[in-house]
Design an enzyme around this catalytic site. Structure first.
Site, PDB file in Angstrom:
ATOM      1  CE  LYS A 124      -4.942   0.266   0.614  1.00 40.76           C
ATOM      2  NZ  LYS A 124      -5.700  -0.483   1.643  1.00 40.76           N
ATOM      3  CG  LEU A 125      -1.668   3.818  -6.636  1.00 37.42           C
ATOM      4  CD1 LEU A 125      -1.875   4.624  -7.925  1.00 37.42           C
ATOM      5  CD2 LEU A 125      -0.193   3.806  -6.235  1.00 37.42           C
ATOM      6  CE  LYS A 126      -3.884   4.009   2.495  1.00 43.72           C
ATOM      7  NZ  LYS A 126      -5.101   3.450   3.086  1.00 43.72           N
TER       8      LYS A 126
ATOM      9  N   GLY B  39      -4.434  -4.314   6.070  1.00 46.28           N
ATOM     10  CA  GLY B  39      -3.340  -4.168   7.026  1.00 46.28           C
ATOM     11  C   GLY B  39      -3.453  -2.848   7.755  1.00 46.28           C
TER      12      GLY B  39
ATOM     13  CD  GLU C  54      -9.217  -0.646   0.959  1.00 47.29           C
ATOM     14  OE1 GLU C  54      -8.232  -0.726   0.200  1.00 47.29           O
ATOM     15  OE2 GLU C  54      -9.177  -0.948   2.151  1.00 47.29           O
TER      16      GLU C  54
ATOM     17  CB  SER D   8      -0.890  -0.028   1.254  1.00 50.59           C
ATOM     18  OG  SER D   8      -1.573   1.180   1.396  1.00 50.59           O
TER      19      SER D   8
ATOM     20  CG  ASP E  79      -7.818   2.697   0.938  1.00 50.55           C
ATOM     21  OD1 ASP E  79      -8.977   3.129   1.096  1.00 50.55           O
ATOM     22  OD2 ASP E  79      -7.138   2.228   1.881  1.00 50.55           O
TER      23      ASP E  79
ATOM     24  CG  ASP F  46     -10.838  -0.797   5.344  1.00 53.05           C
ATOM     25  OD1 ASP F  46     -11.092  -1.399   6.394  1.00 53.05           O
ATOM     26  OD2 ASP F  46      -9.764  -0.167   5.187  1.00 53.05           O
TER      27      ASP F  46
ATOM     28  CE  LYS G  13      -7.427  -2.224   7.000  1.00 54.68           C
ATOM     29  NZ  LYS G  13      -7.638  -0.771   7.047  1.00 54.68           N
TER      30      LYS G  13
HETATM   31  O1  NPG Z   1       0.469  -2.486   4.632  1.00 59.84           O
HETATM   32  O2  NPG Z   1      -0.420  -2.555   6.603  1.00 59.84           O
HETATM   33  C1  NPG Z   1      -0.244  -2.015   5.510  1.00 59.84           C
HETATM   34  C2  NPG Z   1      -0.934  -0.709   5.222  1.00 59.84           C
HETATM   35  C3  NPG Z   1      -2.219  -0.918   4.525  1.00 59.84           C
HETATM   36  O3  NPG Z   1      -3.060   1.075   3.578  1.00 59.84           O
HETATM   37  C4  NPG Z   1      -3.039   0.337   4.525  1.00 59.84           C
HETATM   38  N1  NPG Z   1      -3.726   0.566   5.635  1.00 59.84           N
HETATM   39  O4  NPG Z   1      -6.741   2.352   5.279  1.00 59.84           O
HETATM   40  O5  NPG Z   1      -6.217   0.308   4.897  1.00 59.84           O
HETATM   41  C5  NPG Z   1      -5.926   1.431   5.311  1.00 59.84           C
HETATM   42  C6  NPG Z   1      -4.521   1.724   5.790  1.00 59.84           C
HETATM   43  C7  NPG Z   1      -4.387   2.185   7.197  1.00 59.84           C
HETATM   44  C8  NPG Z   1      -3.156   2.334   7.731  1.00 59.84           C
HETATM   45  C9  NPG Z   1      -5.439   2.450   8.007  1.00 59.84           C
HETATM   46  C10 NPG Z   1      -2.963   2.755   9.035  1.00 59.84           C
HETATM   47  C11 NPG Z   1      -5.259   2.860   9.304  1.00 59.84           C
HETATM   48  C12 NPG Z   1      -4.008   3.018   9.817  1.00 59.84           C
END
Ligand code: NPG
Length: 369
Positions: free
Chosen positions: A161-163, A290, A213, A135, A188, A238, A262
């Site tokens: 995955k791109l934020k 994650g 997402e 991510s 996401d 999610d 999750k």
């Molecule tokens: O590789 O664990 C990982 C990060 C995955 O993008 C990721 N997590 O919104 O899913 C999410 C995001 C997140 C990270 C959410 C930290 C909350 C805290």
């Protein structure tokens, strides 16, 4: 197994690089680490909460208080015959699912270690290896993004995955897609858009994404169902799916084509497995999300992701993607086929590095039955 004592640790474990989403930026993992003691065996769990209530309503401080004052006392002195009983004991607690999950994970790990059975086997896992991706947070520029993605692709990750957020959605996605036409790609939004931005989200349809997402509000299901009818790309929920009932409602309403599970978001493995099963029955694929967990939470996620309906790659990268030095002595490394190997040892398989854990612990308490 009688729960004789519970240790709780607040930790601060810096990330290799800050992680930025549509709504917040984090420099370090701030989980609460749980240790259950029974009959000379210990079980480990992680509540992957953060500093502020930006992802959901929980924080490291709320989880600490909830565990210490409410949840741990509910378990101390209980004689459990199965780890599933923890979920039942906590059903009268509203919300606070990450705090509950930290303790629930530790109970599964405890039983696994006591019985010499892996978490994957206990949960009904069928895979020896699980497909994973990475991510990628919001970056300063498209060039910086392409550099970061190139690093991960070269390291062997086959799904990215791109934020995204308004102003950082179509163009970064286009740039990555043009550079890597065959990469498995998804985005996401972490709840930043509203339904009246559906046209902008529909522009992402041209990039052949695996999924979009959580585009809309963290507690919405209804508008996601409306949005899904306007998009070709499957919506993946999610934040909105916090329980098996929420998953059922979303599936019945057609609010998503995919679900991110999750286990920490839904209160633990018992609820996570229920969501897995009902999505499977409805033909909805799931994948394991994650929360930038330490090696303790990561091993737990890999065990869960070995269940049969986890048919899309998870946000579970190798430990060195997150930390220079994790708190386990047996970190995961990426296999050449973009997978992690599912631990076969007892419990989650994580071997905790007690010295390293002590070095990053900022608060500690041990509670006795
Ligand atoms: O590789 O664990 C990982 C990060 C995955 O993008 C990721 N997590 O919104 O899913 C999410 C995001 C997140 C990270 C959410 C930290 C909350 C805290």
């Amino acid at each position: 197994m009688r729960i004789e004592a519970i240790e709780l640790r607040r930790i601060r474990l810096p990330y290799r690089a800050p992680f930025e989403t549509s709504g917040w930026r984090e420099e370090a993992n701030h989980s609460v680490i749980v240790t259950l003691h029974s009959e000379g065996v210990v079980g480990w769990g992680e509540a992957p909460v953060g500093v502020g209530p930006w992802y959901n309503e929980e924080t490291q401080s709320t989880a600490w208080v909830m565990m210490r004052e409410i949840l741990a006392p509910m378990l101390l002195g209980r004689d459990l015959s199965r780890p599933e009983e923890v979920d039942a004991i906590f059903t009268r607690v509203r919300g606070n699912r990450m705090a509950r999950a930290g303790l629930e994970f530790a109970a599964w790990d405890l039983f696994g270690r006591a019985q010499g059975m892996s978490l994957s086997t206990m949960l009904g896992g069928t895979r020896q290896r699980v497909e994973v991706g990475v991510s990628v947070g919001v970056q300063e520029s498209i060039e910086a993004l392409l550099d970061v993605v190139a690093g991960y692709v070269n390291a062997g990750y086959q799904r990215v995955k791109l934020k995204i957020k308004p102003g950082w959605d179509v163009e970064p996605t286009r740039a990555v897609r043009e550079h890597w036409p065959d990469l498995r790609l998804q985005v996401d939004a972490n709840s930043i858009y509203t339904l009246d931005q559906a046209d902008q989200l529909a522009r992402l349809d041209e990039f052949d994404l695996l999924l979009i997402e959580q585009p809309l509000a963290h507690d919405d299901i209804i508008d996601h169902a409306k949005l899904q009818r306007l998009l070709r790309t499957p919506i993946c929920l999610d934040e909105s799916i916090v329980s098996p009932d929420h998953a059922r409602w979303a599936i019945e309403l057609g609010a998503c084509g995919v679900i991110n599970i999750k286990p920490s978001r839904v209160g633990g493995f018992t609820a996570a497995r229920r969501i897995h099963d009902l999505a499977y029955a409805a033909g909805i694929p799931v994948w394991c999300g994650g929360m930038l967990e330490t090696g303790i939470g990561r091993a737990a996620n890999v065990g869960l992701a070995s269940l049969p309906n986890f048919s899309l790659p998870g946000d579970i990268s190798a430990n060195d993607r997150y930390f220079h030095q994790d708190i386990v002595t047996n970190p995961f490394t990426l296999n050449p086929d973009s997978t992690l190997s599912v631990p076969t040892g007892p419990g989650s398989g994580a071997e905790v590095d007690l010295e390293r854990l002590a070095a990053i612990t900022t608060d500690y308490v041990m509670l006795h039955a």
